[in-house]
Design a protein around this motif. Structure first.
Motif, mmCIF file in Angstrom:
data_model
loop_
_atom_site.group_PDB
_atom_site.id
_atom_site.type_symbol
_atom_site.label_atom_id
_atom_site.label_comp_id
_atom_site.label_asym_id
_atom_site.label_seq_id
_atom_site.Cartn_x
_atom_site.Cartn_y
_atom_site.Cartn_z
ATOM 1 N N ALA A 88 0.811 -1.214 0.000
ATOM 2 C CA ALA A 88 0.000 0.000 0.000
ATOM 3 C C ALA A 88 0.843 1.262 0.000
ATOM 4 C CB ALA A 88 -0.946 0.003 1.201
ATOM 5 N N VAL A 89 1.997 1.200 0.612
ATOM 6 C CA VAL A 89 2.928 2.318 0.575
ATOM 7 C C VAL A 89 4.183 1.780 -0.103
ATOM 8 C CG1 VAL A 89 4.268 3.968 1.916
ATOM 9 C CG2 VAL A 89 1.985 3.306 2.687
ATOM 10 N N GLN A 90 4.430 2.230 -1.326
ATOM 11 C CA GLN A 90 5.564 1.712 -2.086
ATOM 12 C C GLN A 90 6.294 2.835 -2.792
ATOM 13 O OE1 GLN A 90 4.152 0.000 -6.141
ATOM 14 N NE2 GLN A 90 2.729 -0.829 -4.642
ATOM 15 N N VAL A 91 7.602 2.728 -2.782
ATOM 16 C CA VAL A 91 8.443 3.641 -3.550
ATOM 17 C C VAL A 91 9.327 2.741 -4.414
ATOM 18 C CG1 VAL A 91 10.177 5.479 -3.499
ATOM 19 C CG2 VAL A 91 8.434 5.361 -1.705
ATOM 20 N N ARG A 92 8.888 2.501 -5.634
ATOM 21 C CA ARG A 92 9.671 1.687 -6.558
ATOM 22 C C ARG A 92 10.735 2.572 -7.187
ATOM 23 N NH1 ARG A 92 6.270 -2.722 -10.116
ATOM 24 N NH2 ARG A 92 5.497 -3.871 -8.315
ATOM 25 N N LEU A 93 11.937 2.447 -6.697
ATOM 26 C CA LEU A 93 13.014 3.271 -7.238
ATOM 27 C C LEU A 93 13.251 2.984 -8.714
ATOM 28 C CD1 LEU A 93 15.428 3.263 -4.188
ATOM 29 C CD2 LEU A 93 13.826 5.030 -4.898
ATOM 30 N N SER A 94 12.875 1.799 -9.166
ATOM 31 C CA SER A 94 12.975 1.460 -10.584
ATOM 32 C C SER A 94 12.083 2.355 -11.451
ATOM 33 C CB SER A 94 12.595 -0.004 -10.800
ATOM 34 O OG SER A 94 11.326 -0.275 -10.221
ATOM 35 N N GLU A 95 11.104 2.991 -10.854
ATOM 36 C CA GLU A 95 10.192 3.863 -11.602
ATOM 37 C C GLU A 95 10.885 5.116 -12.140
ATOM 38 O OE1 GLU A 95 6.441 3.754 -12.193
ATOM 39 O OE2 GLU A 95 7.173 1.703 -12.172
ATOM 40 N N VAL A 96 12.090 5.421 -11.668
ATOM 41 C CA VAL A 96 12.811 6.552 -12.271
ATOM 42 C C VAL A 96 13.001 6.310 -13.768
ATOM 43 C CG1 VAL A 96 14.009 7.180 -10.137
ATOM 44 C CG2 VAL A 96 15.152 5.712 -11.778
ATOM 45 N N LEU A 97 13.060 5.046 -14.160
ATOM 46 C CA LEU A 97 13.235 4.700 -15.574
ATOM 47 C C LEU A 97 12.023 5.082 -16.429
ATOM 48 C CD1 LEU A 97 14.871 1.188 -15.091
ATOM 49 C CD2 LEU A 97 16.023 3.297 -15.810
ATOM 50 N N MET A 98 10.882 5.317 -15.809
ATOM 51 C CA MET A 98 9.679 5.688 -16.565
ATOM 52 C C MET A 98 9.896 6.954 -17.390
ATOM 53 S SD MET A 98 7.221 3.505 -16.382
ATOM 54 C CE MET A 98 5.748 4.419 -16.850
ATOM 55 N N LEU A 99 10.781 7.813 -16.950
ATOM 56 C CA LEU A 99 11.030 9.049 -17.709
ATOM 57 C C LEU A 99 11.634 8.773 -19.086
ATOM 58 C CD1 LEU A 99 12.156 11.294 -14.767
ATOM 59 C CD2 LEU A 99 10.120 11.618 -16.190
ATOM 60 N N LEU A 100 12.219 7.603 -19.278
ATOM 61 C CA LEU A 100 12.715 7.244 -20.611
ATOM 62 C C LEU A 100 11.587 7.229 -21.632
ATOM 63 C CD1 LEU A 100 15.043 4.210 -19.750
ATOM 64 C CD2 LEU A 100 15.713 6.587 -20.140
ATOM 65 N N CYS A 101 10.379 6.955 -21.166
ATOM 66 C CA CYS A 101 9.227 6.800 -22.064
ATOM 67 C C CYS A 101 8.903 8.060 -22.853
ATOM 68 C CB CYS A 101 8.007 6.354 -21.275
ATOM 69 S SG CYS A 101 8.217 4.712 -20.552
ATOM 70 N N ILE A 102 9.325 9.206 -22.398
ATOM 71 C CA ILE A 102 9.008 10.426 -23.143
ATOM 72 C C ILE A 102 9.839 10.546 -24.415
ATOM 73 C CG2 ILE A 102 8.191 11.641 -21.092
ATOM 74 C CD1 ILE A 102 10.765 13.230 -21.044
ATOM 75 N N TYR A 103 10.853 9.683 -24.568
ATOM 76 C CA TYR A 103 11.748 9.799 -25.716
ATOM 77 C C TYR A 103 11.540 8.758 -26.813
ATOM 78 C CZ TYR A 103 13.987 13.060 -22.621
ATOM 79 O OH TYR A 103 14.219 14.110 -21.792
ATOM 80 N N ARG A 104 11.239 7.527 -26.447
ATOM 81 C CA ARG A 104 11.099 6.484 -27.472
ATOM 82 C C ARG A 104 10.073 5.442 -27.042
ATOM 83 N NH1 ARG A 104 17.328 5.438 -29.303
ATOM 84 N NH2 ARG A 104 17.487 7.311 -30.571
ATOM 85 N N LYS A 105 9.316 4.960 -28.029
ATOM 86 C CA LYS A 105 8.310 3.934 -27.779
ATOM 87 C C LYS A 105 8.938 2.657 -27.227
ATOM 88 C CE LYS A 105 5.882 2.975 -31.359
ATOM 89 N NZ LYS A 105 5.011 2.544 -32.455
ATOM 90 N N ARG A 106 10.165 2.357 -27.633
ATOM 91 C CA ARG A 106 10.798 1.111 -27.164
ATOM 92 C C ARG A 106 10.915 1.079 -25.647
ATOM 93 N NH1 ARG A 106 16.893 2.280 -29.164
ATOM 94 N NH2 ARG A 106 15.728 2.731 -31.020
ATOM 95 N N TRP A 107 11.085 2.263 -25.012
ATOM 96 C CA TRP A 107 11.199 2.279 -23.555
ATOM 97 C C TRP A 107 9.846 1.978 -22.909
ATOM 98 C CZ3 TRP A 107 15.758 1.272 -23.985
ATOM 99 C CH2 TRP A 107 16.713 2.053 -24.622
ATOM 100 N N CYS A 108 8.750 2.356 -23.556
ATOM 101 C CA CYS A 108 7.412 2.008 -23.054
ATOM 102 C C CYS A 108 7.252 0.494 -23.026
ATOM 103 C CB CYS A 108 6.324 2.629 -23.927
ATOM 104 S SG CYS A 108 6.360 4.426 -24.024
ATOM 105 N N VAL A 109 7.657 -0.153 -24.102
ATOM 106 C CA VAL A 109 7.586 -1.615 -24.196
ATOM 107 C C VAL A 109 8.493 -2.247 -23.143
ATOM 108 C CG1 VAL A 109 8.076 -3.589 -25.696
ATOM 109 C CG2 VAL A 109 6.973 -1.533 -26.640
ATOM 110 N N SER A 110 9.707 -1.748 -23.051
ATOM 111 C CA SER A 110 10.694 -2.284 -22.136
ATOM 112 C C SER A 110 10.222 -2.218 -20.687
ATOM 113 C CB SER A 110 11.997 -1.497 -22.299
ATOM 114 O OG SER A 110 13.005 -2.041 -21.512
ATOM 115 N N LEU A 111 9.711 -1.081 -20.280
ATOM 116 C CA LEU A 111 9.296 -0.922 -18.887
ATOM 117 C C LEU A 111 8.022 -1.706 -18.580
ATOM 118 C CD1 LEU A 111 10.412 2.742 -18.547
ATOM 119 C CD2 LEU A 111 11.399 0.760 -17.414
ATOM 120 N N THR A 112 7.175 -1.872 -19.572
ATOM 121 C CA THR A 112 5.998 -2.725 -19.380
ATOM 122 C C THR A 112 6.429 -4.169 -19.136
ATOM 123 O OG1 THR A 112 4.631 -1.264 -20.739
ATOM 124 C CG2 THR A 112 3.839 -3.511 -20.425
#
Length: 172
Positions: A34-58
């Protein structure tokens, strides 16, 4: 019009997916609940640059969610990441895009926690959204600005290089 994806692009997708999954799983006390800080979520900002990062993070999220302890997190969490990633790609501006995971994950994971872990919706939503803001906006945005100073990272990620301030600009 379809485009062939290169072996190099597939490898990049796999590496980023693996980094996301490993960071999430290794930091499991922070990554789930219920209270989570996924530090891996910093990588989500890659998604603003290329579609491949959207696929990768999914893909990375899907793998990480197999370890969450809630079987349906595989569906809810992966869907939330996928939706947030492609919305970020559509927005393409770092600050507003950084808030998208907080909204999407807050709503979807808040609902998941309510339905399958008996966590009050509002508390689950707030806990997840706050963690997303910490990871993506508070930690991720400064990291993105720092990455923009590297020609190698800019080319790899597909982001524009941040112009350097010359000493005359920084004095005034």
């Amino acid at each position: 019009m379809s485009r062939t994806i290169s072996v190099s692009e597939i490898a990049q997708i796999a590496v980023v997916a693996a980094i996301y999954a490993v960071m999430t799983i290794c930091l499991a006390p922070l990554s789930y609940g219920a209270v989570q800080v996924r530090l891996s979520e910093v990588l989500m900002l890659l998604c603003i640059y290329r579609k491949r990062w959207c696929v990768s993070l999914t893909i990375g999220c899907m793998i990480a969610n197999l370890f969450s302890g809630i079987a349906v997190d595989f569906l809810f969490g992966t869907a939330a990441t996928c939706i947030a990633a492609f919305l970020m790609l559509a927005i393409r501006k770092p600050l507003p895009a950084s808030l998208i995971p907080a909204v999407i994950n807050g709503l979807l994971i808040g609902a998941e926690l309510r339905l399958f872990a008996d966590v009050p919706f509002f508390l689950g939503m707030l806990g997840v959204a706050a963690g997303e803001i910490i990871a993506v906006s508070v930690i991720g945005l400064p990291m993105l600005r720092a990455a923009q100073k590297s020609d190698i990272l800019c080319r790899l990620i597909g982001m524009p290089r941040r112009p350097r301030q010359n000493s005359a600009d920084s004095v005034s």
